[in-house]
Write an enzyme that holds these catalytic residues in place. Structure first.
Site, PDB file in Angstrom:
ATOM      1  N   SER A   1       0.651  -1.112  -0.073  1.00 12.08           N
ATOM      2  CA  SER A   1       0.151   0.036   0.027  1.00 12.08           C
ATOM      3  C   SER A   1       0.735   1.356   0.075  1.00 12.08           C
ATOM      4  O   SER A   1       0.331   2.321  -0.433  1.00 12.08           O
ATOM      5  CB  SER A   1      -0.912   0.019   1.285  1.00 12.08           C
TER       6      SER A   1
ATOM      7  N   HIS B   1      -4.956  -4.215  -2.345  1.00 14.69           N
ATOM      8  CA  HIS B   1      -4.934  -3.218  -3.228  1.00 14.69           C
ATOM      9  C   HIS B   1      -4.837  -3.807  -4.667  1.00 14.69           C
ATOM     10  O   HIS B   1      -4.780  -2.963  -5.744  1.00 14.69           O
ATOM     11  CB  HIS B   1      -3.706  -2.586  -2.889  1.00 14.69           C
TER      12      HIS B   1
ATOM     13  N   LYS C   1     -12.023  -0.777  -1.402  1.00 15.40           N
ATOM     14  CA  LYS C   1     -11.143  -0.020  -2.258  1.00 15.40           C
ATOM     15  C   LYS C   1     -11.808  -0.189  -3.842  1.00 15.40           C
ATOM     16  O   LYS C   1     -12.486   0.800  -4.100  1.00 15.40           O
ATOM     17  CB  LYS C   1      -9.499  -0.737  -2.512  1.00 15.40           C
TER      18      LYS C   1
END
Lengths: 405, 83
Positions: free
Chosen positions: A185, A213, A244
């Protein structure tokens, strides 16, 4: 002595950060206009630090499904799934997640943090061994505090170092569980997953990959780094988040392992917290469909990521090793990073400020996360603002700017 | 390897990590005297793991404060490997 006196170092560090301008740890958006724009302190601001990779937070269909579920099922579940029951949407999403990843089993959590906390801490028992990447996210470290298993770290993204550490555990008994991430990240770099899989298999260890991610971002079908590297069959557990690319909140784990259902009665961060409300789950069900069919969104995302990464590098900024939707610019000191972050915000660009100890190798970072929803103009404006402030602050030199301008 | 030799290795590693802090001894309190944060301590552990070719679980260092105590942990882990 006061109960919070132990944080006096934190107090002075926090006060230093705040004294430079806005408080980066409590930015307030007066209004969110779209996945890429908001109003901060009365000013229209480009949002370049939201992890909203596919820009699905305002997806019309997801919003409508959520609204319908909200009307039909109410605002909350008011309890945990083991004590207070599951709703139809919970079962539906777990079915859809398992199908999406081509796995037999799925379970969801109320946040991505809890997913890692729960899965890692439950899988690793007293006689087992946890081996984690040194640059792992805080939730993986916190899981290590919750497990009775001994924990060792391997050098970030270094399969040879992992091999050395697994060799040292060879005759210690118990299962060995290796943990790494798809995209890290902070710097946006990817794990060398193929090589990590080889080493893990060589020692008969289990592998957990956190695709927080990278889900929706990497792989032809958006199944993350494991899909991109062609090693899905060798990853025992995939953990991820709905907050996300899926644009909501929540976490999950999928696996083919036998007896997976036992985790639902053994995993405390799953059992003893309230479940997600139907509205959130319904939006994720809809967004998951978009992720599945999101090849064009992913192309747009990677095009934007490459544009920002190349633009920053050409301007002379020090960026991470891989072009990915996380683009982190490294700055020489916390003071510089804080001042730079404030200058960007004043100019209408919101990115994330990341300071030690939350960063690898004590780096001071301005972290951008790109969205498929960003326009080329927004990306170019971000590069122009970074360049303008970088020149004013002496972080980059005019003669070294390669092609941008 | 006896305790004194292990202590010497730890002092050398600590001197590197702190960019040459002077006056590190067996009695030095690693966190308090050297202002090392938790990440620096974990990096020290990795360096010691590689030097001694042992595995040092993070929880084994949680209760150590001084160089001598950390050397004691290393020595007992070495004994476990040989056993």
């Amino acid at each position: 002595m006061g109960i919070l006196d132990k944080f006096k170092d934190l107090r002075s560090a926090y006060d230093d950060v705040k004294s430079a301008g806005s408080d980066p740890f409590s930015v307030r958006f007066d209004k969110i206009l779209s996945p890429t724009e908001g109003i901060v302190a009365g000013k229209k601001t480009i949002l370049l630090g939201t992890n909203n990779y596919l820009g699905l937070t305002f997806d019309k269909q997801s919003v409508e499904t959520a609204v319908t579920a909200l009307r039909e099922n109410g605002t909350g579940t008011t309890g945990s799934r083991i004590a207070n029951g599951s709703y139809g949407w919970h079962a539906r999403l777990e079915r859809d997640l398992a199908a999406f990843f081509g796995r037999k089993h799925a379970m969801m959590f109320t946040t991505g943090y809890q997913a890692n906390l729960g899965i890692i801490a439950t899988l690793a028992g007293r006689d087992d061994h946890l081996v984690i990447d040194a640059d792992s996210h805080a939730c993986i470290y916190d899981a290590c505090k919750l497990t009775p298993a001994p924990v060792t770290r391997f050098k970030h993204n270094d399969p040879d170092d992992l091999r050395t550490r697994l060799r040292r555990l060879k005759n210690k008994g118990g299962n060995v569980i290796v943990v790494t991430e798809g995209i890290f990240s902070m710097l946006g770099d990817k794990a060398p997953l193929k090589e990590i899989v080889e080493v893990t298999k060589e020692f008969g260890a289990y592998l957990i990959v956190d695709e927080a991610h990278s889900m929706g971002v990497l792989g032809k079908h958006g199944r993350g780094l494991a899909e991109e590297c062609g090693v899905e069959d060798d990853v025992d557990f995939i953990v991820g988040t709905f907050s996300k690319s899926l644009g909501a909140i929540g976490g999950f784990c999928v696996s083919n392992i036998d007896d997976f259902d036992l985790l639902k009665v053994a995993c405390r961060p799953y059992m003893f917290t309230a479940s997600l409300p139907s509205s959130v789950v319904a939006s994720v069900v809809t967004s998951l469909e978009k992720v599945k069919n999101g090849e064009l969104l992913r192309e747009k995302l990677m095009g934007n990521a490459r544009r920002l990464y190349d633009g920053m590098a050409a301007a002379g900024f020090s960026v991470g090793p891989d072009a990915s939707p996380v683009v982190a610019v490294q700055l020489p000191s916390p003071e510089m990073a804080i001042a730079f972050w404030n200058a960007l915000l004043n100019e209408g660009l919101y990115v994330n400020l990341a300071l030690p100890p939350a960063t690898p190798a004590n780096m001071c970072l301005l972290r951008s996360s790109v969205s498929a929803a960003h326009s080329h103009e927004q990306i170019d404006q971000a590069i122009a603002l970074f360049t303008k402030i970088g020149l004013a602050f002496g972080v980059i030199e005019p003669e070294r700017i390669a092609s941008f301008g | 390897m006896d305790n004194a030799e292990i202590e010497t290795v730890i002092v050398t590693e600590l001197t590197t990590i702190t960019n040459g802090a002077a006056g590190i001894t067996a009695e030095t309190n690693i966190v308090r005297d050297l202002s090392l944060d938790s990440l620096a301590v974990m990096d020290l552990v990795m360096a010691l793991e590689d030097h001694f070719d042992i595995s040092i679980p993070l929880d084994r260092i949680a209760e150590t404060e001084t160089v001598t105590q950390l050397a004691g942990v290393v020595q007992s882990l070495q004994t476990e490997v040989e056993a």
